[in-house]
Design an enzyme around this catalytic site. Structure first.
Site, PDB file in Angstrom:
ATOM      1  N   GLU A 165      -2.956  -1.161   1.894  1.00  0.00           N
ATOM      2  CA  GLU A 165      -2.525  -2.335   1.048  1.00  0.00           C
ATOM      3  C   GLU A 165      -3.032  -1.936  -0.264  1.00  0.00           C
ATOM      4  OE1 GLU A 165      -3.806  -2.963   4.213  1.00  0.00           O
ATOM      5  OE2 GLU A 165      -2.021  -4.209   5.100  1.00  0.00           O
ATOM      6  N   HIS A 221      -4.529 -14.092  10.291  1.00  0.00           N
ATOM      7  CA  HIS A 221      -3.063 -14.014  10.029  1.00  0.00           C
ATOM      8  C   HIS A 221      -2.426 -15.164   9.467  1.00  0.00           C
ATOM      9  CE1 HIS A 221      -3.912 -10.153  12.357  1.00  0.00           C
ATOM     10  NE2 HIS A 221      -2.691  -9.883  12.371  1.00  0.00           N
TER      11      HIS A 221
END
Lengths: 334, 328
Positions: free
Chosen positions: A65, A134
């Protein structure tokens, strides 16, 4: 082939990307699994784009990321318009340095010599059963950082129009998509459709109470408004569409009219964007208000896994209804 | 010295010397003004690392990109940022590169390719990939260099960026200026491997270690990496061995550096050694003195320019946050 009369979020977002990439070769996409060889993204939003525009423009990345956002920032300051996908919003935590210290600040720190026309698309939302890592709604983090724009759509046409505007915007924009809303259908907009950033919409007109909200919660607000109309309560629903910068004009005009307000979001209530909205309304309209602004948000706990707990975690329509009622009858406040 | 075709000729060496002395004398002037109390800024000295940047940037074109860090004065000067603008920015003036909004740790000057200076250790590497990605897509032939220290090689961004750059064969050069200290921590206390360059192999990347204090060694390594990047042959990790002759930041104690190491560092001072080397090559002392005299005059002018410049108006707080001016 005629465009379908209705589209869902996935189609809206795909269309915006496809149209932007077709119109400007500086538009590129980066993210994990987004290439066709990897399936076109876990939610298929980029499906077909690497075949159409090539692997240099649709770059399927390693699970990295920081490297994804860093590369997007670097490309953006040379004039490219990257659309970086962070697969799930909780993973932005890994890339916060690049977002907060670099994307948000390079325009200012360079004295305007460089800017970061970057879009970060990310998805999240409770109700999927993903549990704690999540599902978070972290928009307040980004709204708190000067230099970032934060947007969230409540319907597929807005998703398309907001993403198209975000790609053309000269500043970094974070688009939060709700997994639970992806399949929801709505009218299909024309090619080239735009929703301007920074402008809220009046999703439903009303005269008694304003609900200020955004994203999937707009649907819940509209549902509550419908129910309460039967009880003789007229609820106006403001769909912010852009969380930061905050469209004060539209919100203040609505609350000045209704003189009561509820702010609603899926993120946990404590320290959320609702606190900011509530505070601004109080500061501007204190003498006008008939009741204090009431906030509705989710439980101050991590998103749980068990479906019973997950359902209990997220705000519900009864809470919205109670909040609206509390602004009308303060003694009824729970 | 191996003959790779990348070694500097006499003219190139003189240019590297000019940039070395520009860095050396500017750094010295900053420290003098700080010592005299005429300037009060957080300053990260670059003493000892002059040749690394001078040689690296001489191997680049003006429109090649550079990303550097808070200890970046040597990189910025070597890349060519005009002295007046740089001094004005370091002193917070409206006439600086960034209107006084960036400061020493956040210098940007796109005209000379200096795209980002970051105060966050190691965070420049992923951004450098993006600059290089842009060049790769556009086919503009530009090369990106990102400078960082040995300490930065231990943050996650280093590893993510190295992997991605090699995977995509980006035209980027990772220049680790191994000055033997990450802030106050010695290399051996923060890294158990023998070198940083050995990590290149882990990513399938070309890695080169060189003597960063030797202009020929440094330039040769730099030029080879630049030529390869420009030819589409992908990234290189260069580990330039050097020594930070002063503390992490100016004025701070650096007794944590063992005396023997400091003495060895002073003995290996690259600046007088470079001058001696040029004299051995029959460059006249008068010519070398003339280079320095011109630099001193330029620094005098830049200091005066900076101190005579106004500070920014407070209205600037609302400008450059977003493209459109924000409300007060």
């Amino acid at each position: 082939m005629n465009a379908p009369a209705k589209i869902n979020f996935i189609q809206g977002l795909h269309q915006a990307l496809d149209e932007a990439m077709g119109a400007d070769e500086n538009v590129i996409a980066l993210g994990e699994d987004i290439g066709d060889e990897q399936g076109g993204g876990i939610f298929k939003i980029t499906k077909g784009l690497s075949a159409k525009y090539g692997r240099n423009r649709v770059r399927s990345t390693p699970i990295s990321e920081q490297a994804i956002i860093g590369a997007a920032v670097g490309a953006a300051i040379t004039g490219m318009r990257p659309v970086a996908e962070i697969m799930l919003m909780n993973f932005v935590t890994v890339a916060m340095d690049q977002i907060v210290n670099h994307a948000a600040k390079l325009r200012f720190m360079s004295g305007g010599q460089t800017n970061v026309p970057l879009v970060i698309r990310t998805t999240t939302g409770a109700g999927v059963g993903f549990g704690g890592q999540h599902s978070d709604m972290l928009e307040a983090w980004f709204a708190h950082v000067p230099g970032l724009k934060v947007i969230m759509a409540s319907n597929p046409a807005d998703a398309k129009g907001l993403l198209a505007s975000a790609i053309e915007d000269d500043d970094p924009v974070i688009l939060i998509e709700n997994i639970m809303a992806y399949g929801q259908t709505g009218p299909a907009p024309e090619a080239g459709y735009r929703v301007p950033l920074g402008k809220a919409a009046v999703a439903r007109e009303g005269s008694d109470v304003t609900i200020v909200t955004y994203g999937r919660a707009v649907l819940d607000a509209l549902a509550v408004a419908e129910v309460m109309a039967a009880d003789g309560v007229s609820v106006e629903v403001i769909d912010l569409r852009t969380i930061a910068p905050f469209d004060e004009a539209t919100v203040f005009a609505s609350v000045a009219k209704t003189r009561r307000a509820v702010v609603l979001h899926e993120a946990v209530k404590a320290y959320g964007t609702g606190a900011e909205m509530s505070s601004r309304i109080h500061e501007e309209l204190f003498d006008t208000l008939k009741a204090p602004v009431v906030r509705v948000g989710s439980s101050y706990s991590p998103v749980p896994f068990s479906p019973v707990l997950e359902k209990a975690w997220i705000y519900n329509q009864d809470q919205i209804k109670a909040a609206v009622g509390a602004t009308i009858d303060r003694k009824a406040r729970g | 010295m191996t003959d790779t075709g990348a070694a500097p000729d006499r003219e190139t060496l003189l240019e590297i010397y000019r940039r070395t002395m520009l860095i050396h004398r500017t750094d010295e002037r900053f420290r003098n003004l700080l010592t005299q109390g005429k300037l009060a800024i957080v300053y990260y000295p670059v003493r000892g690392q002059e040749v690394v940047s001078a040689a690296m940037m001489t191997a680049l074109n003006q429109d090649d990109y550079l990303v550097t860090t808070y200890r970046g004065l040597h990189d910025q000067l070597a890349k060519g940022i005009p002295l007046n603008l740089l001094w004005a920015e370091f002193t917070g003036r409206a006439t600086g590169t960034c209107k006084g909004k960036g400061g020493p740790m956040h210098i940007t000057h796109p005209e000379t390719g200096v795209m980002v200076t970051t105060g966050v250790v190691g965070s420049g590497l992923p951004i450098a990939n993006g600059l290089a990605l842009s060049s790769q897509n556009k086919g503009d032939g530009r090369v990106t260099v990102v400078c960082f220290g040995d300490g930065a090689s231990n943050i996650g961004a280093f590893h993510e960026a190295m992997n991605m750059a090699q995977l995509w064969k980006l035209p980027v050069i990772f220049l680790c200026q191994n000055n033997k200290y990450g802030e106050h921590t010695a290399f051996a206390a923060h890294t158990d491997s023998e070198s940083i360059v050995s990590r290149a192999a882990g990513y399938g990347m070309r890695g080169v270690q060189c003597d960063g204090n030797d202009p020929v060694s440094m330039y040769t390594a730099a030029k080879e990496a630049v030529d390869r990047a420009r030819a589409g042959e992908g990234p290189t990790l260069i580990e330039a061995m050097t020594f930070r002759m002063l503390g992490h930041l100016f004025g701070a104690d650096f007794s944590y550096v063992p005396k023997e190491l400091t003495e060895a560092g002073i003995a290996g001072d690259p600046v007088p050694a470079f001058r001696e080397r040029l004299i051995e090559m029959q460059v006249s002392e008068a010519d070398l003195d003339a280079i320095v005299a011109k630099i001193e005059a330029d620094i005098d002018a830049a200091v005066a320019y900076a101190f005579d410049s106004p500070f920014p108006e407070t209205d600037e707080l609302r400008i450059d946050v977003l493209a459109e001016e924000i409300a007060a």
